[in-house]
Scaffold this active site. Structure first.
Site, mmCIF file in Angstrom:
data_model
loop_
_atom_site.group_PDB
_atom_site.id
_atom_site.type_symbol
_atom_site.label_atom_id
_atom_site.label_comp_id
_atom_site.label_asym_id
_atom_site.label_seq_id
_atom_site.Cartn_x
_atom_site.Cartn_y
_atom_site.Cartn_z
ATOM 1 N N GLY A 141 -67.348 -0.292 51.419
ATOM 2 C CA GLY A 141 -67.053 -0.485 50.000
ATOM 3 C C GLY A 141 -68.193 -1.266 49.392
ATOM 4 N N ASN A 250 -76.119 0.748 38.691
ATOM 5 C CA ASN A 250 -76.585 -0.334 37.810
ATOM 6 C C ASN A 250 -76.246 -0.012 36.362
ATOM 7 O OD1 ASN A 250 -77.655 -1.851 39.863
ATOM 8 N ND2 ASN A 250 -79.751 -1.119 39.603
ATOM 9 N N GLU A 373 -67.121 -0.341 41.034
ATOM 10 C CA GLU A 373 -68.559 -0.380 40.710
ATOM 11 C C GLU A 373 -69.156 -1.747 41.005
ATOM 12 O OE1 GLU A 373 -70.228 1.938 37.661
ATOM 13 O OE2 GLU A 373 -68.495 3.261 37.520
HETATM 14 C C1 LIG Z 1 -59.252 2.646 41.157
HETATM 15 C C2 LIG Z 1 -60.519 2.722 41.942
HETATM 16 C C3 LIG Z 1 -61.472 3.663 41.604
HETATM 17 C C4 LIG Z 1 -62.652 3.776 42.357
HETATM 18 N N1 LIG Z 1 -63.558 4.761 42.052
HETATM 19 C C5 LIG Z 1 -64.604 4.976 42.903
HETATM 20 C C6 LIG Z 1 -65.464 6.111 42.724
HETATM 21 O O1 LIG Z 1 -65.292 6.920 41.808
HETATM 22 N N2 LIG Z 1 -66.453 6.305 43.620
HETATM 23 C C7 LIG Z 1 -66.678 5.461 44.666
HETATM 24 O O2 LIG Z 1 -67.610 5.700 45.432
HETATM 25 N N3 LIG Z 1 -65.901 4.360 44.838
HETATM 26 C C8 LIG Z 1 -64.871 4.106 43.993
HETATM 27 N N4 LIG Z 1 -64.046 3.015 44.180
HETATM 28 C C9 LIG Z 1 -64.314 2.101 45.285
HETATM 29 C C10 LIG Z 1 -64.772 0.734 44.799
HETATM 30 O O3 LIG Z 1 -66.066 0.805 44.291
HETATM 31 C C11 LIG Z 1 -64.608 -0.243 45.963
HETATM 32 O O4 LIG Z 1 -63.203 -0.428 46.146
HETATM 33 C C12 LIG Z 1 -65.293 -1.557 45.706
HETATM 34 O O5 LIG Z 1 -66.684 -1.389 45.711
HETATM 35 C C13 LIG Z 1 -64.911 -2.627 46.742
HETATM 36 O O6 LIG Z 1 -65.001 -2.119 48.027
HETATM 37 P P1 LIG Z 1 -63.780 -2.347 49.040
HETATM 38 O O7 LIG Z 1 -62.555 -1.852 48.379
HETATM 39 O O8 LIG Z 1 -64.142 -1.752 50.344
HETATM 40 O O9 LIG Z 1 -63.658 -3.911 49.186
HETATM 41 P P2 LIG Z 1 -64.489 -4.831 50.195
HETATM 42 O O10 LIG Z 1 -65.936 -4.485 50.123
HETATM 43 O O11 LIG Z 1 -63.826 -4.816 51.511
HETATM 44 O O12 LIG Z 1 -64.283 -6.247 49.519
HETATM 45 C C14 LIG Z 1 -63.108 -7.035 49.724
HETATM 46 C C15 LIG Z 1 -63.359 -8.430 49.161
HETATM 47 O O13 LIG Z 1 -64.461 -9.035 49.876
HETATM 48 C C16 LIG Z 1 -65.445 -9.479 48.968
HETATM 49 N N5 LIG Z 1 -66.775 -9.304 49.564
HETATM 50 C C17 LIG Z 1 -67.251 -8.241 50.249
HETATM 51 N N6 LIG Z 1 -68.537 -8.439 50.587
HETATM 52 C C18 LIG Z 1 -68.886 -9.663 50.112
HETATM 53 C C19 LIG Z 1 -70.064 -10.456 50.130
HETATM 54 N N7 LIG Z 1 -71.198 -10.004 50.705
HETATM 55 N N8 LIG Z 1 -70.043 -11.674 49.545
HETATM 56 C C20 LIG Z 1 -68.924 -12.132 48.954
HETATM 57 N N9 LIG Z 1 -67.775 -11.420 48.884
HETATM 58 C C21 LIG Z 1 -67.751 -10.221 49.463
HETATM 59 C C22 LIG Z 1 -65.292 -8.565 47.737
HETATM 60 O O14 LIG Z 1 -65.814 -9.207 46.577
HETATM 61 C C23 LIG Z 1 -63.776 -8.391 47.683
HETATM 62 O O15 LIG Z 1 -63.200 -9.483 47.001
HETATM 63 C C24 LIG Z 1 -62.887 2.883 43.413
HETATM 64 C C25 LIG Z 1 -61.915 1.914 43.744
HETATM 65 C C26 LIG Z 1 -60.743 1.838 43.035
HETATM 66 C C27 LIG Z 1 -59.715 0.826 43.426
#
Ligand SMILES: Cc1cc2nc3c(=O)[nH]c(=O)nc-3n(C[C@H](O)[C@H](O)[C@H](O)COP(=O)(O)OP(=O)(O)OC[C@H]3O[C@@H](n4cnc5c(N)ncnc54)[C@H](O)[C@@H]3O)c2cc1C
Length: 389
Positions: A141, A250, A373
């Site tokens: 993610g 971006n 995003e």
């Molecule tokens: C409704 C919805 C629509 C979406 N649409 C798309 C889409 O069209 N295309 C697509 O590709 N994706 C899409 N996404 C995915 C979205 O971009 C990801 O959910 C998001 O980037 C977070 O990734 P994750 O869910 O794996 O959370 P994680 O990366 O597991 O993060 C979990 C928590 O850990 C924190 N965290 C992680 N790494 C760090 C770090 N290095 N430092 C500090 N904190 C950190 C994050 O801030 C968050 O609070 C969508 C998601 C949702 C819910």
């Protein structure tokens, strides 16, 4: 830079050029007349009627920056931002449908597509085809480039295998930008962007998520099982998909900023109307100074968020660096959206907590701005990197 753009960049941030005003007004009218009556039903059924999507195409907002030669509206990035803001005032789900289409999918094709790709896909995207942008996976993610979807070269094609998660527009889209790696050992340098059509063998749209907010916007899993994608459908260069992803996201982030600003403006508008009408202690609740100050604070928030989104958008359009400003506008506007929507719920009292009134939905919708995003933590990381560089 053309004379026009130079003149526009000299204008105060919130003063719109004539073409921008015309576009904003027409979308505002459309949103009120065509979207507002459907908001509750779309939220309940977690679905857009296709007739609404067709009307968005007719309005020209599904191909804002596509040149007229390809059947698009021949507009600018700022027009996309205004369109997303205006639609999101009424329904942030419709806002994100239009946002992904324009600021991610069309943006990527315009920047990275060769003539063949543009000729094959831009007329479709301008007229009837919804696009989606598939980067995230279950294990990647925030760490997007840890993706594992694999693309193996096979003659004049690539064979894609893997699963994508959370893909906005998954239900409605016919064209998907799918990021996969041609060489897992090469790290991010193996990542490549592919244009995958819904009808390609081996491609299926999987489970649709049941969400807290923006429920009408579909969020789906994509399944690629030996999906054969012609070499001509590589978007940009092989191994340069990471650049496609970074650069489009971006810019896309500014679109999410616009979605959140629109949401905040919608919530504030509802709160103002309600506080003028609702009477307690023999007067309208808007006559109490405590309430007036809460509304004024919300207006301060909305103004700051609007300025930051417009600034990032205008910087991007003027070809100036905008990375930090885009991160700032996303974090600020998503926090403002949550605060203002929360205040609107409070000011509606019990009515704020029920579905018969519009603000509980906006409160639920606001949460996503801090997640997709790039989460707020990731935006802070971008801002801090610049501060400490
Ligand atoms: C409704 C919805 C629509 C979406 N649409 C798309 C889409 O069209 N295309 C697509 O590709 N994706 C899409 N996404 C995915 C979205 O971009 C990801 O959910 C998001 O980037 C977070 O990734 P994750 O869910 O794996 O959370 P994680 O990366 O597991 O993060 C979990 C928590 O850990 C924190 N965290 C992680 N790494 C760090 C770090 N290095 N430092 C500090 N904190 C950190 C994050 O801030 C968050 O609070 C969508 C998601 C949702 C819910």
């Amino acid at each position: 830079m053309t004379q026009d753009t130079a003149e526009q960049s000299a204008l105060p941030l919130t003063v719109l050029a004539e073409d921008e005003t015309i576009l904003r007004d027409s979308i505002r009218e459309f949103a009120n007349a065509q979207v507002r009556p459907l908001v509750r039903e779309m939220d309940e059924h977690a679905k857009f009627p296709r007739t609404l999507i067709d009307k968005l195409f007719d309005l020209g907002v599904m191909g804002i920056e596509i040149p007229e030669a390809y059947g698009g509206s021949g507009g600018r990035f700022f027009h996309s931002v205004l369109a997303v803001e205006e639609l999101s005032r009424v329904d942030p789900s419709v806002g994100v449908l239009v946002d992904v289409q324009n600021t991610l999918v069309i943006n990527a094709l315009l920047r990275w597509g060769n003539d063949d790709v543009k000729q094959r896909y831009l007329p479709k995207l301008a007229s009837a085809t919804v696009g989606a942008y598939a980067l995230s996976e279950a294990g990647s993610g925030s760490d997007a480039f840890a993706l594992t979807t694999r693309a193996r070269e096979d003659g004049d094609a690539f064979v894609l295998s893997g699963r994508k998660l959370w893909i906005t527009n998954g239900n409605e889209a016919d064209l998907f930008i799918v990021f996969a790696t041609v060489n897992p050992d090469a790290g991010y340098r193996g990542i490549t962007a592919f244009l995958v059509e819904r009808g390609f063998a081996g491609f299926t749209v999987g489970k649709k998520e049941d969400k807290l907010g923006i429920r009408a916007s579909s969020t789906c899993e994509l399944i690629l099982e030996d999906c054969r994608v012609p070499r001509a459908n590589v978007l940009g260069e092989i191994g340069k998909g990471y650049k496609v992803a970074i650069e489009t996201l971006n810019e896309g982030r500014i679109g999410i900023g616009a979605q959140m600003v629109g949401l905040a403006k919608g919530a504030l508008q509802h709160a103002i109307a309600y506080t003028k009408e609702r009477k307690q202690f023999g007067k309208s609740i808007g006559e109490f100074q405590a309430v007036q100050h809460q509304l004024a604070r919300a207006a301060v928030d909305v103004e700051a968020a609007t300025l930051s989104v417009y600034n990032a958008a205008r910087l991007r359009e003027a070809g100036r660096p905008f990375l930090t400003e885009a991160a700032i506008c996303k974090i600020l506007s998503s926090e403002v959206a949550e605060r203002v929507a929360s205040l609107a719920v409070n000011l509606f009292g019990g009515n704020g907590f029920v579905k018969e009134y519009p603000v509980e939905k906006l409160y639920r919708d606001a949460k996503i701005g801090q997640i997709y995003e790039g989460t707020s933590n990731l935006q802070l990381q971008t801002i801090a990197k610049q501060l400490l560089s």
